[in-house]
Scaffold this active site. Structure first.
Site, PDB file in Angstrom:
ATOM      1  N   ARG A  59     -11.827   2.839   8.539  1.00 46.05           N
ATOM      2  CA  ARG A  59     -11.464   1.487   8.958  1.00 46.05           C
ATOM      3  C   ARG A  59     -12.668   0.736   9.513  1.00 46.05           C
ATOM      4  O   ARG A  59     -12.567  -0.448   9.798  1.00 46.05           O
ATOM      5  CB  ARG A  59     -10.396   1.577  10.034  1.00 46.05           C
ATOM      6  CG  ARG A  59      -8.967   1.269   9.519  1.00 46.05           C
ATOM      7  CD  ARG A  59      -8.148   0.969  10.705  1.00 46.05           C
ATOM      8  NE  ARG A  59      -6.792   0.600  10.702  1.00 46.05           N
ATOM      9  CZ  ARG A  59      -5.724   1.290  10.355  1.00 46.05           C
ATOM     10  NH1 ARG A  59      -5.833   2.430   9.765  1.00 46.05           N
ATOM     11  NH2 ARG A  59      -4.522   0.834  10.575  1.00 46.05           N
ATOM     12  N   ARG A  76      12.276 -10.449  14.756  1.00 50.20           N
ATOM     13  CA  ARG A  76      11.613  -9.539  15.695  1.00 50.20           C
ATOM     14  C   ARG A  76      10.225 -10.120  15.993  1.00 50.20           C
ATOM     15  O   ARG A  76       9.628 -10.771  15.140  1.00 50.20           O
ATOM     16  CB  ARG A  76      11.422  -8.164  15.045  1.00 50.20           C
ATOM     17  CG  ARG A  76      12.721  -7.452  14.899  1.00 50.20           C
ATOM     18  CD  ARG A  76      12.482  -5.961  14.625  1.00 50.20           C
ATOM     19  NE  ARG A  76      13.776  -5.366  14.353  1.00 50.20           N
ATOM     20  CZ  ARG A  76      14.045  -4.581  13.325  1.00 50.20           C
ATOM     21  NH1 ARG A  76      13.100  -4.250  12.480  1.00 50.20           N
ATOM     22  NH2 ARG A  76      15.240  -4.106  13.131  1.00 50.20           N
ATOM     23  N   ARG A 122      -2.031 -10.175  12.983  1.00 51.25           N
ATOM     24  CA  ARG A 122      -2.267  -8.842  12.410  1.00 51.25           C
ATOM     25  C   ARG A 122      -3.148  -8.937  11.160  1.00 51.25           C
ATOM     26  O   ARG A 122      -4.032  -8.110  10.936  1.00 51.25           O
ATOM     27  CB  ARG A 122      -0.928  -8.188  12.038  1.00 51.25           C
ATOM     28  CG  ARG A 122      -0.234  -7.545  13.234  1.00 51.25           C
ATOM     29  CD  ARG A 122       1.215  -7.236  12.944  1.00 51.25           C
ATOM     30  NE  ARG A 122       1.413  -6.201  11.951  1.00 51.25           N
ATOM     31  CZ  ARG A 122       2.553  -6.041  11.265  1.00 51.25           C
ATOM     32  NH1 ARG A 122       3.576  -6.847  11.470  1.00 51.25           N
ATOM     33  NH2 ARG A 122       2.670  -5.074  10.392  1.00 51.25           N
ATOM     34  N   ARG A 180      12.273 -11.292   7.128  1.00 52.99           N
ATOM     35  CA  ARG A 180      13.322 -10.468   7.737  1.00 52.99           C
ATOM     36  C   ARG A 180      13.896 -11.141   8.995  1.00 52.99           C
ATOM     37  O   ARG A 180      13.162 -11.526   9.898  1.00 52.99           O
ATOM     38  CB  ARG A 180      12.729  -9.101   8.099  1.00 52.99           C
ATOM     39  CG  ARG A 180      13.768  -8.151   8.656  1.00 52.99           C
ATOM     40  CD  ARG A 180      13.270  -6.764   8.686  1.00 52.99           C
ATOM     41  NE  ARG A 180      12.033  -6.651   9.447  1.00 52.99           N
ATOM     42  CZ  ARG A 180      11.508  -5.492   9.810  1.00 52.99           C
ATOM     43  NH1 ARG A 180      12.097  -4.377   9.436  1.00 52.99           N
ATOM     44  NH2 ARG A 180      10.402  -5.438  10.493  1.00 52.99           N
ATOM     45  N   LYS A 191       0.831  -1.217   0.000  1.00 48.18           N
ATOM     46  CA  LYS A 191       0.000   0.000   0.000  1.00 48.18           C
ATOM     47  C   LYS A 191       0.863   1.264   0.000  1.00 48.18           C
ATOM     48  O   LYS A 191       0.546   2.229  -0.691  1.00 48.18           O
ATOM     49  CB  LYS A 191      -0.907  -0.022   1.233  1.00 48.18           C
ATOM     50  CG  LYS A 191      -2.024   0.973   1.207  1.00 48.18           C
ATOM     51  CD  LYS A 191      -3.173   0.510   2.077  1.00 48.18           C
ATOM     52  CE  LYS A 191      -2.780   0.318   3.520  1.00 48.18           C
ATOM     53  NZ  LYS A 191      -2.949   1.506   4.348  1.00 48.18           N
TER      54      LYS A 191
HETATM   55  P1  AMP Z   1      -1.607   2.716  10.670  1.00 49.16           P
HETATM   56  O1  AMP Z   1      -0.314   3.444  10.512  1.00 49.16           O
HETATM   57  O2  AMP Z   1      -2.614   3.058   9.607  1.00 49.16           O
HETATM   58  O3  AMP Z   1      -1.441   1.236  10.840  1.00 49.16           O
HETATM   59  O4  AMP Z   1      -2.252   3.247  12.046  1.00 49.16           O
HETATM   60  C1  AMP Z   1      -1.615   3.073  13.276  1.00 49.16           C
HETATM   61  C2  AMP Z   1      -2.654   2.933  14.370  1.00 49.16           C
HETATM   62  O5  AMP Z   1      -3.467   4.108  14.446  1.00 49.16           O
HETATM   63  C3  AMP Z   1      -3.641   1.798  14.176  1.00 49.16           C
HETATM   64  O6  AMP Z   1      -3.142   0.573  14.654  1.00 49.16           O
HETATM   65  C4  AMP Z   1      -4.836   2.274  14.984  1.00 49.16           C
HETATM   66  O7  AMP Z   1      -4.649   2.061  16.371  1.00 49.16           O
HETATM   67  C5  AMP Z   1      -4.819   3.762  14.732  1.00 49.16           C
HETATM   68  N1  AMP Z   1      -5.660   4.121  13.565  1.00 49.16           N
HETATM   69  C6  AMP Z   1      -5.234   4.524  12.336  1.00 49.16           C
HETATM   70  N2  AMP Z   1      -6.276   4.771  11.530  1.00 49.16           N
HETATM   71  C7  AMP Z   1      -7.385   4.527  12.266  1.00 49.16           C
HETATM   72  C8  AMP Z   1      -8.774   4.588  11.984  1.00 49.16           C
HETATM   73  N3  AMP Z   1      -9.245   4.937  10.773  1.00 49.16           N
HETATM   74  N4  AMP Z   1      -9.636   4.260  12.983  1.00 49.16           N
HETATM   75  C9  AMP Z   1      -9.192   3.904  14.198  1.00 49.16           C
HETATM   76  N5  AMP Z   1      -7.903   3.806  14.533  1.00 49.16           N
HETATM   77  C10 AMP Z   1      -6.993   4.116  13.575  1.00 49.16           C
END
Ligand code: AMP
Length: 227
Positions: free
Chosen positions: A93, A160, A171, A127, A19
């Site tokens: 999300r 890791r 995940r 990795r 992505k």
């Molecule tokens: P990401 O970098 O997109 O994986 O976001 C890191 C963290 O931010 C995620 O694991 C969530 O805890 C939170 N997060 C990011 N986007 C959202 C969203 N649209 N709704 C809720 N939590 C979010």
């Protein structure tokens, strides 16, 4: 002069689906504004804003930020991008977030990177590191001479916690459970464009061709072999 209509796009895909690479290419070729919810939250956390402090407590526990907070944050940001084409990344999300977004603006298309979980697992678990030196090996691109052993010291390599197969599986399952309803939501609206494949470089030309029907390529390079 042909004025192209503004593009409002969302990109979705599990961790390790490419992505980040695809988003960077879309930005480069089509000049869209990129709004990543994760980046926005990290920025708020770094600046210790009210939202940032709150977000940290959720992120540290591996939980999603509550919908109302997340939606308000993103919609406020989007208001400033009124005049631009944009690409949303990491938002929405949940279906509640998608519905809230719909109330504020019309989404034109949702690009879904449909990469098999087995492929992602191989990518993310490839990795291995040598803890003492920090040397990083990748079993696909830069493997050690002897599997599981550091080239220089002969000491064992480790993974890791984040890269361990069981963590990666968890995940991916979490992503699946969270986002399937959002993908379904957009599929029912006829907005979902899924791009399936195992290699980003093979998926990309299809995404490029699709977006070219909507926006001109604004990059300087010859678009014959878009990269
Ligand atoms: P990401 O970098 O997109 O994986 O976001 C890191 C963290 O931010 C995620 O694991 C969530 O805890 C939170 N997060 C990011 N986007 C959202 C969203 N649209 N709704 C809720 N939590 C979010």
């Amino acid at each position: 002069m042909v004025v192209s209509p503004l593009l409002r796009a969302v990109i979705m895909g599990p961790p390790g689906s490419g992505k980040g690479t695809v988003s960077a290419r879309i930005i480069k070729h089509f000049g869209v504004k990129h709004l990543s919810s994760g980046d926005l939250l990290r920025d708020n956390m770094q600046k210790k804003t009210e939202v940032g402090i709150l977000a940290k407590s959720y992120i540290d526990q591996g939980r999603l930020i509550p919908d109302d907070i997340m939606t308000q944050l993103m919609l406020t940001e989007l208001k400033g991008l009124d005049q631009y084409n944009w690409l949303l990344d990491g938002f929405p999300r949940t279906v509640a977030q998608a519905e809230a977004l719909d109330k504020e603006c019309h989404v034109d298309t949702v690009i879904d990177l449909d990469v098999p979980f087995e492929t992602i697992k191989c990518r993310l678990t490839a990795r291995w590191i040598h803890p003492a030196s920090g040397r990083v090996y990748n079993l696909e691109f830069s493997p050690p001479k002897v599997q599981g052993i550091d080239d220089i010291t002969g000491e064992p390599l480790v993974q890791r916690d984040d890269d361990k197969p069981e963590t990666v599986s968890r995940r991916l399952q979490a992503y699946d459970a969270q986002t399937k309803p959002v993908l379904e939501y957009y599929r029912e609206k006829g907005l979902l464009k899924s791009f399936s494949g195992t290699e980003t470089n093979k998926i990309w030309p299809h995404i490029y061709a699709f977006l070219q029907t909507k926006l001109p390529d604004v990059s300087q390079k010859n678009a014959a072999t878009p990269r």
